[in-house]
Design a protein around this motif. Structure first.
Motif, PDB file in Angstrom:
ATOM      1  N   ARG A   7       5.297   4.315  -1.355  1.00  0.00           N
ATOM      2  CA  ARG A   7       6.494   3.487  -1.460  1.00  0.00           C
ATOM      3  C   ARG A   7       6.480   2.366  -0.428  1.00  0.00           C
ATOM      4  O   ARG A   7       6.066   2.576   0.700  1.00  0.00           O
ATOM      5  CB  ARG A   7       7.743   4.324  -1.234  1.00  0.00           C
ATOM      6  CG  ARG A   7       7.937   5.419  -2.228  1.00  0.00           C
ATOM      7  CD  ARG A   7       9.194   6.229  -1.884  1.00  0.00           C
ATOM      8  NE  ARG A   7       9.321   7.378  -2.732  1.00  0.00           N
ATOM      9  CZ  ARG A   7       9.880   7.365  -3.930  1.00  0.00           C
ATOM     10  NH1 ARG A   7      10.346   6.247  -4.422  1.00  0.00           N
ATOM     11  NH2 ARG A   7       9.968   8.457  -4.639  1.00  0.00           N
ATOM     12  N   GLU A   8       6.997   1.209  -0.825  1.00  0.00           N
ATOM     13  CA  GLU A   8       7.145   0.085   0.096  1.00  0.00           C
ATOM     14  C   GLU A   8       8.597  -0.100   0.498  1.00  0.00           C
ATOM     15  O   GLU A   8       8.940  -1.041   1.193  1.00  0.00           O
ATOM     16  CB  GLU A   8       6.576  -1.191  -0.534  1.00  0.00           C
ATOM     17  CG  GLU A   8       5.072  -1.110  -0.731  1.00  0.00           C
ATOM     18  CD  GLU A   8       4.472  -2.329  -1.400  1.00  0.00           C
ATOM     19  OE1 GLU A   8       5.226  -3.252  -1.791  1.00  0.00           O
ATOM     20  OE2 GLU A   8       3.237  -2.367  -1.543  1.00  0.00           O
ATOM     21  N   THR A   9       9.459   0.797   0.055  1.00  0.00           N
ATOM     22  CA  THR A   9      10.866   0.818   0.451  1.00  0.00           C
ATOM     23  C   THR A   9      11.195   2.233   0.926  1.00  0.00           C
ATOM     24  O   THR A   9      10.455   3.174   0.639  1.00  0.00           O
ATOM     25  CB  THR A   9      11.793   0.443  -0.724  1.00  0.00           C
ATOM     26  OG1 THR A   9      11.566   1.364  -1.800  1.00  0.00           O
ATOM     27  CG2 THR A   9      11.541  -0.977  -1.203  1.00  0.00           C
ATOM     28  N   ALA A  10      12.293   2.364   1.629  1.00  0.00           N
ATOM     29  CA  ALA A  10      12.662   3.692   2.153  1.00  0.00           C
ATOM     30  C   ALA A  10      13.187   4.577   1.043  1.00  0.00           C
ATOM     31  O   ALA A  10      13.972   4.151   0.208  1.00  0.00           O
ATOM     32  CB  ALA A  10      13.711   3.541   3.242  1.00  0.00           C
ATOM     33  N   CYS A  11      12.727   5.784   1.036  1.00  0.00           N
ATOM     34  CA  CYS A  11      13.289   6.833   0.198  1.00  0.00           C
ATOM     35  C   CYS A  11      13.888   7.829   1.191  1.00  0.00           C
ATOM     36  O   CYS A  11      13.173   8.549   1.877  1.00  0.00           O
ATOM     37  CB  CYS A  11      12.212   7.474  -0.664  1.00  0.00           C
ATOM     38  SG  CYS A  11      12.845   8.785  -1.731  1.00  0.00           S
ATOM     39  N   SER A  49      13.611   8.886   6.510  1.00  0.00           N
ATOM     40  CA  SER A  49      12.958   8.334   5.331  1.00  0.00           C
ATOM     41  C   SER A  49      11.620   9.027   5.127  1.00  0.00           C
ATOM     42  O   SER A  49      11.077   9.625   6.051  1.00  0.00           O
ATOM     43  CB  SER A  49      12.722   6.826   5.492  1.00  0.00           C
ATOM     44  OG  SER A  49      11.640   6.584   6.378  1.00  0.00           O
ATOM     45  N   GLU A  50      11.118   8.913   3.914  1.00  0.00           N
ATOM     46  CA  GLU A  50       9.728   9.290   3.687  1.00  0.00           C
ATOM     47  C   GLU A  50       8.864   8.165   4.252  1.00  0.00           C
ATOM     48  O   GLU A  50       9.373   7.130   4.682  1.00  0.00           O
ATOM     49  CB  GLU A  50       9.468   9.462   2.188  1.00  0.00           C
ATOM     50  CG  GLU A  50      10.167  10.663   1.592  1.00  0.00           C
ATOM     51  CD  GLU A  50       9.831  10.862   0.132  1.00  0.00           C
ATOM     52  OE1 GLU A  50       8.980  10.114  -0.424  1.00  0.00           O
ATOM     53  OE2 GLU A  50      10.417  11.760  -0.475  1.00  0.00           O
ATOM     54  N   ALA A  64       5.228   3.196   8.076  1.00  0.00           N
ATOM     55  CA  ALA A  64       6.396   3.340   8.945  1.00  0.00           C
ATOM     56  C   ALA A  64       7.202   4.544   8.483  1.00  0.00           C
ATOM     57  O   ALA A  64       7.061   5.019   7.350  1.00  0.00           O
ATOM     58  CB  ALA A  64       7.258   2.087   8.910  1.00  0.00           C
ATOM     59  N   TRP A  65       8.017   5.002   9.372  1.00  0.00           N
ATOM     60  CA  TRP A  65       8.925   6.108   9.108  1.00  0.00           C
ATOM     61  C   TRP A  65      10.195   5.792   9.880  1.00  0.00           C
ATOM     62  O   TRP A  65      10.125   5.348  11.036  1.00  0.00           O
ATOM     63  CB  TRP A  65       8.263   7.394   9.591  1.00  0.00           C
ATOM     64  CG  TRP A  65       9.123   8.603   9.602  1.00  0.00           C
ATOM     65  CD1 TRP A  65       9.364   9.439   8.548  1.00  0.00           C
ATOM     66  CD2 TRP A  65       9.824   9.142  10.722  1.00  0.00           C
ATOM     67  NE1 TRP A  65      10.180  10.458   8.953  1.00  0.00           N
ATOM     68  CE2 TRP A  65      10.474  10.292  10.285  1.00  0.00           C
ATOM     69  CE3 TRP A  65       9.970   8.752  12.034  1.00  0.00           C
ATOM     70  CZ2 TRP A  65      11.268  11.069  11.124  1.00  0.00           C
ATOM     71  CZ3 TRP A  65      10.753   9.518  12.874  1.00  0.00           C
ATOM     72  CH2 TRP A  65      11.389  10.673  12.410  1.00  0.00           C
ATOM     73  N   LEU A  66      11.350   5.947   9.250  1.00  0.00           N
ATOM     74  CA  LEU A  66      12.613   5.625   9.896  1.00  0.00           C
ATOM     75  C   LEU A  66      13.516   6.837   9.956  1.00  0.00           C
ATOM     76  O   LEU A  66      13.434   7.731   9.105  1.00  0.00           O
ATOM     77  CB  LEU A  66      13.344   4.503   9.144  1.00  0.00           C
ATOM     78  CG  LEU A  66      12.802   3.099   9.334  1.00  0.00           C
ATOM     79  CD1 LEU A  66      11.607   2.858   8.449  1.00  0.00           C
ATOM     80  CD2 LEU A  66      13.865   2.077   9.060  1.00  0.00           C
TER      81      LEU A  66
END
Length: 133
Positions: free
Chosen positions: A7-11, A26-27, A45-47
């Motif tokens: 993914r290029e957006t946060a899940c 996020s994943e 990245a991970w948020l």
């Protein structure tokens, strides 16, 4: 066999309660530069959104933290991992912090750093690349 989703957006996952305070993670988010097969690094990245123990005017405070990871793909140092952590200012609501995290990811894609969203680089890291404070 299950395919890995890049993914290029946060899940965002479910809200968890750590020590009684809500948090959200996020994943893994894959940087758009990974589309280029000739790129020197794999960037992910991970948020997380976390409620702080302190409050302001009896309202909870939330902060966004982002872990920016670079993995060298080739050469003498192939597999070397470089990690940077960034932290946002505070938000009064978890949903506002989550929306900021989504926007910060867009800025990360565009500018190559979470600093472009106003997040501050955290310099105190332990040997595993995690924040010490």
């Amino acid at each position: 066999m299950q395919a890995t989703v890049k993914r290029e957006t946060a899940c965002w996952g479910d809200v968890q309660h750590v020590h009684g305070l809500p948090s959200l993670q996020s994943e893994t988010v894959w940087h758009r530069s990974n589309r280029d097969q000739d790129a020197d690094y794999i960037r992910t990245a991970w948020l997380e959104v976390e409620q702080l123990p302190e409050s302001r005017y009896e309202s909870p405070l939330f902060v966004v933290r982002a872990r920016d990871q670079w993995i060298r793909k080739g050469g003498k140092y192939a597999g070397t991992v470089e990690v940077s952590w960034f932290e946002s200012g505070t938000f009064d609501r978890l949903c506002d912090a989550q929306l900021f995290g989504d926007w910060a990811i867009e800025r990360w894609h565009q500018a190559g750093t979470f600093g472009a969203s106003g997040m501050e680089l955290q310099l105190g890291l332990d040997e595993n690349g995690n924040p010490t404070a």
